[in-house]
Design a protein around this motif. Structure first.
Motif, PDB file in Angstrom:
ATOM      1  N   LYS A   1       0.817  -1.214   0.000  1.00 49.85           N
ATOM      2  CA  LYS A   1       0.000   0.000   0.000  1.00 49.85           C
ATOM      3  C   LYS A   1       0.848   1.260   0.000  1.00 49.85           C
ATOM      4  CE  LYS A   1      -4.198  -1.592   0.154  1.00 49.85           C
ATOM      5  NZ  LYS A   1      -5.118  -1.427  -0.910  1.00 49.85           N
ATOM      6  N   LYS A   2       1.981   1.242   0.699  1.00 52.27           N
ATOM      7  CA  LYS A   2       2.831   2.434   0.780  1.00 52.27           C
ATOM      8  C   LYS A   2       4.281   2.012   0.946  1.00 52.27           C
ATOM      9  CE  LYS A   2       3.841   6.834   1.808  1.00 52.27           C
ATOM     10  NZ  LYS A   2       4.921   7.213   0.958  1.00 52.27           N
ATOM     11  N   ALA A   3       5.107   2.429   0.028  1.00 49.52           N
ATOM     12  CA  ALA A   3       6.536   2.182   0.158  1.00 49.52           C
ATOM     13  C   ALA A   3       7.111   3.175   1.162  1.00 49.52           C
ATOM     14  CB  ALA A   3       7.219   2.355  -1.197  1.00 49.52           C
ATOM     15  N   GLU A   4       8.202   2.828   1.759  1.00 52.75           N
ATOM     16  CA  GLU A   4       8.862   3.759   2.672  1.00 52.75           C
ATOM     17  C   GLU A   4       9.323   4.993   1.892  1.00 52.75           C
ATOM     18  OE1 GLU A   4       9.434   3.653   6.034  1.00 52.75           O
ATOM     19  OE2 GLU A   4       8.103   1.919   6.008  1.00 52.75           O
ATOM     20  N   LYS A   5       9.120   6.156   2.474  1.00 54.71           N
ATOM     21  CA  LYS A   5       9.617   7.382   1.863  1.00 54.71           C
ATOM     22  C   LYS A   5      11.136   7.279   1.777  1.00 54.71           C
ATOM     23  CE  LYS A   5      10.129  12.295   2.368  1.00 54.71           C
ATOM     24  NZ  LYS A   5       9.910  13.479   3.152  1.00 54.71           N
ATOM     25  N   SER A   6      11.655   7.620   0.614  1.00 53.04           N
ATOM     26  CA  SER A   6      13.095   7.530   0.426  1.00 53.04           C
ATOM     27  C   SER A   6      13.605   8.780  -0.260  1.00 53.04           C
ATOM     28  CB  SER A   6      13.442   6.307  -0.426  1.00 53.04           C
ATOM     29  OG  SER A   6      14.808   6.313  -0.736  1.00 53.04           O
ATOM     30  N   ASP A   7      14.475   9.497   0.441  1.00 50.97           N
ATOM     31  CA  ASP A   7      15.076  10.683  -0.163  1.00 50.97           C
ATOM     32  C   ASP A   7      16.160  10.308  -1.161  1.00 50.97           C
ATOM     33  OD1 ASP A   7      13.452  12.415   1.266  1.00 50.97           O
ATOM     34  OD2 ASP A   7      14.849  12.526   2.938  1.00 50.97           O
ATOM     35  N   SER A   8      16.643   9.061  -1.106  1.00 54.37           N
ATOM     36  CA  SER A   8      17.728   8.651  -2.002  1.00 54.37           C
ATOM     37  C   SER A   8      17.221   7.986  -3.279  1.00 54.37           C
ATOM     38  CB  SER A   8      18.683   7.701  -1.279  1.00 54.37           C
ATOM     39  OG  SER A   8      18.006   6.527  -0.902  1.00 54.37           O
ATOM     40  N   LEU A   9      15.942   7.634  -3.350  1.00 54.89           N
ATOM     41  CA  LEU A   9      15.393   6.980  -4.533  1.00 54.89           C
ATOM     42  C   LEU A   9      15.315   7.961  -5.686  1.00 54.89           C
ATOM     43  CD1 LEU A   9      14.112   4.396  -5.692  1.00 54.89           C
ATOM     44  CD2 LEU A   9      11.900   5.273  -4.910  1.00 54.89           C
ATOM     45  N   GLN A  10      16.062   7.686  -6.760  1.00 60.72           N
ATOM     46  CA  GLN A  10      16.063   8.570  -7.923  1.00 60.72           C
ATOM     47  C   GLN A  10      15.472   7.905  -9.165  1.00 60.72           C
ATOM     48  OE1 GLN A  10      20.099   9.917  -8.370  1.00 60.72           O
ATOM     49  NE2 GLN A  10      19.935  11.318  -6.660  1.00 60.72           N
TER      50      GLN A  10
ATOM     51  N   SER B   1       5.758  11.295  -1.998  1.00 64.56           N
ATOM     52  CA  SER B   1       6.788  12.041  -1.273  1.00 64.56           C
ATOM     53  C   SER B   1       8.201  11.498  -1.464  1.00 64.56           C
ATOM     54  CB  SER B   1       6.451  12.132   0.219  1.00 64.56           C
ATOM     55  OG  SER B   1       5.237  12.854   0.374  1.00 64.56           O
ATOM     56  N   CYS B   2       8.443  10.775  -2.542  1.00 66.37           N
ATOM     57  CA  CYS B   2       9.817  10.412  -2.916  1.00 66.37           C
ATOM     58  C   CYS B   2      10.326  11.590  -3.756  1.00 66.37           C
ATOM     59  CB  CYS B   2       9.842   9.097  -3.688  1.00 66.37           C
ATOM     60  SG  CYS B   2       9.417   7.672  -2.688  1.00 66.37           S
ATOM     61  N   GLU B   3      10.711  12.649  -3.069  1.00 67.95           N
ATOM     62  CA  GLU B   3      10.950  13.940  -3.700  1.00 67.95           C
ATOM     63  C   GLU B   3      12.130  13.971  -4.668  1.00 67.95           C
ATOM     64  OE1 GLU B   3      11.059  16.655  -0.434  1.00 67.95           O
ATOM     65  OE2 GLU B   3       8.921  16.407  -0.042  1.00 67.95           O
ATOM     66  N   ASN B   4      13.054  13.026  -4.580  1.00 63.91           N
ATOM     67  CA  ASN B   4      14.193  13.011  -5.494  1.00 63.91           C
ATOM     68  C   ASN B   4      14.020  12.020  -6.641  1.00 63.91           C
ATOM     69  OD1 ASN B   4      15.827  15.025  -4.262  1.00 63.91           O
ATOM     70  ND2 ASN B   4      16.184  13.592  -2.595  1.00 63.91           N
ATOM     71  N   LEU B   5      12.858  11.387  -6.735  1.00 59.08           N
ATOM     72  CA  LEU B   5      12.581  10.449  -7.809  1.00 59.08           C
ATOM     73  C   LEU B   5      12.486  11.210  -9.130  1.00 59.08           C
ATOM     74  CD1 LEU B   5      11.875   7.489  -8.504  1.00 59.08           C
ATOM     75  CD2 LEU B   5       9.470   8.098  -8.130  1.00 59.08           C
ATOM     76  N   THR B   6      13.313  10.814 -10.107  1.00 62.23           N
ATOM     77  CA  THR B   6      13.327  11.513 -11.397  1.00 62.23           C
ATOM     78  C   THR B   6      12.778  10.683 -12.546  1.00 62.23           C
ATOM     79  OG1 THR B   6      15.599  10.826 -11.838  1.00 62.23           O
ATOM     80  CG2 THR B   6      15.276  12.981 -10.763  1.00 62.23           C
ATOM     81  N   SER B   7      12.832   9.350 -12.449  1.00 63.02           N
ATOM     82  CA  SER B   7      12.311   8.538 -13.555  1.00 63.02           C
ATOM     83  C   SER B   7      11.713   7.232 -13.051  1.00 63.02           C
ATOM     84  CB  SER B   7      13.405   8.249 -14.579  1.00 63.02           C
ATOM     85  OG  SER B   7      14.370   7.377 -14.060  1.00 63.02           O
ATOM     86  N   VAL B   8      10.651   6.800 -13.749  1.00 61.27           N
ATOM     87  CA  VAL B   8       9.957   5.558 -13.416  1.00 61.27           C
ATOM     88  C   VAL B   8       9.762   4.765 -14.711  1.00 61.27           C
ATOM     89  CG1 VAL B   8       7.821   4.535 -12.537  1.00 61.27           C
ATOM     90  CG2 VAL B   8       8.727   6.616 -11.486  1.00 61.27           C
TER      91      VAL B   8
END
Length: 79
Positions: free
Chosen positions: A3-12, A30-37
């Motif tokens: 349902k919810k992955a852990e918030k990660s500031d390092s996930l890009q 709120s994975c604020e540094n995520l740039t591509s999926v």
């Protein structure tokens, strides 16, 4: 999918596994540094707010026929 992955500031970058069909509400919010999926062809739905507050997300690769809820990527910031 959880349902919810852990918030990660390092996930890009995120490459989701084949066989995944739905990205649930708030899954990657709120994975604020995520740039591509990269989503496999098996994903058929992205739920509301699944990528909420992913303000740096600029690259998205999906298969055809995917259903994306209106608020899946809110808020969107202009580049």
């Amino acid at each position: 999918m959880a349902k919810k992955a852990e918030k990660s500031d390092s996930l890009q970058e995120l490459k989701l596994p084949e066989g995944l069909e739905t990205i649930e509400t708030w899954a990657f919010s709120s994975c604020e540094n995520l740039t591509s999926v990269t989503m496999p062809k098996s994903v058929v739905e992205v739920a509301d707010r699944a990528f909420e507050n992913c303000v740096r997300l600029t690259g998205l690769t999906t298969g055809e026929g995917i259903v994306v809820e209106d608020t899946a990527f809110e808020p969107v910031q202009a580049a």
